[in-house]
Write a protein that holds these residues in place. Sequence first.
Motif, PDB file in Angstrom:
ATOM      1  N   SER A   1       1.274   4.394  -2.495  1.00 25.51           N
ATOM      2  CA  SER A   1       1.149   5.377  -2.392  1.00 25.51           C
ATOM      3  C   SER A   1       1.849   6.836  -2.770  1.00 25.51           C
ATOM      4  O   SER A   1       1.663   7.083  -3.164  1.00 25.51           O
ATOM      5  N   ASP A   2       2.851   5.885  -2.332  1.00 25.53           N
ATOM      6  CA  ASP A   2       4.425   6.488  -2.887  1.00 25.53           C
ATOM      7  C   ASP A   2       4.542   6.688  -4.666  1.00 25.53           C
ATOM      8  O   ASP A   2       5.456   7.815  -4.527  1.00 25.53           O
TER       9      ASP A   2
ATOM     10  N   ALA B   1       0.186  -0.992  -0.160  1.00 27.52           N
ATOM     11  CA  ALA B   1      -0.425  -0.490  -0.015  1.00 27.52           C
ATOM     12  C   ALA B   1       1.051   1.242  -0.045  1.00 27.52           C
ATOM     13  O   ALA B   1       1.107   2.282  -0.409  1.00 27.52           O
ATOM     14  N   ASN B   2       2.015   1.265   1.074  1.00 27.79           N
ATOM     15  CA  ASN B   2       3.084   2.250   0.789  1.00 27.79           C
ATOM     16  C   ASN B   2       3.390   2.396  -0.820  1.00 27.79           C
ATOM     17  O   ASN B   2       3.552   3.520  -0.924  1.00 27.79           O
TER      18      ASN B   2
END
Length: 248
Positions: free
Chosen positions: A149-150, A145-146
Motif C-alpha cells: 500500500s505505501d 499488505a502495508n
Amino acid sequence: MQSRFFVLAFCFLAITRVSAETLRWGFSPTDPAPYVMMQGGELGPSITRSMGELVASRLGWQLEFVEVPNNRLDQSLRGGRIDLVCNTNPAWHRAPEKHRWSRPLYHDADVVVIRAGRTIPDRLEDMEGMRIGAGHDQHYPPELANAFSDGTFQRLDVRDTETRLRMVEHNRLDATVERRRAVQYHITRHPDHLLAIAPWTLAEIPLQCVAEQKHRDRGTRAIETLERLYGDQDIRAVLTGFGLVAEQ
C-alpha cells in the motif's frame, strides 16, 4: 413383462436422482496447485476435487463444483450459491463466527520466492523497491499488505502461481510471495526450475473448510462428514497423495 421392469427401474433411478441432495462445493480457480488444478476450464484432479468427491460419496449426494473468487466467498456462502469451501482461514472472512468451521486440515505458509542464484533476502525489509508478484484476490499478512500500500514494494498482480513463478525465472519479477506447498509442488514437477525459496516465512497458515450454517444444513453435514473422514485417515490419505502432511 420385461419392458415393464425396465420402465419401473428407469423411473426408480430417475426419482432417486431427483431426490438426492446436491452438495455445492465452492473453489477459487486462482488457488494454486495442488489445492486446485484446472483442466479445460473445469476443476481437474486436485485436493479440492478429491475431498469433494470423498465427502459426497460418503453422504450419498450429488456433487457440483462452483467457481467463486476468493473475495466473494462470504457473499456466496450467505447467499446459498455454495454450501462450503476449503483451503481458507477464519482471518480471511468478515464474520467467521457466523460460519461452521472444520478443524485445521493442514498448514501452509506465505514464503518469498526468487530466481536461483540471486541473493536471498533475510527479511522483508531487504526487499524494498523490488517488483513483487501477487494475486489480486489473495490474502496477505498485514506487514506485506502495508508495504504494498505505501509503495515500499512494486506490486504486480498476476493471475496465477504458475505464471508468477515463470516470470521470476525470466527476471520479469524480482520475487513473488506464494504458498510454500504450492511452490514445493511446482518444483517437484519441474526439476529444471530456476527458483529459490527463502528459509523464513511471512506467515504460517492453518487451512480449514467453512460452511454456512444459519439457513441450510448441507454444508454443516459435509463438515461433520469431513471430520469423520479425517479421523478415519481418509482425508489424510488424500493430502499425502499430493505431497501434503496432514495435521495430527
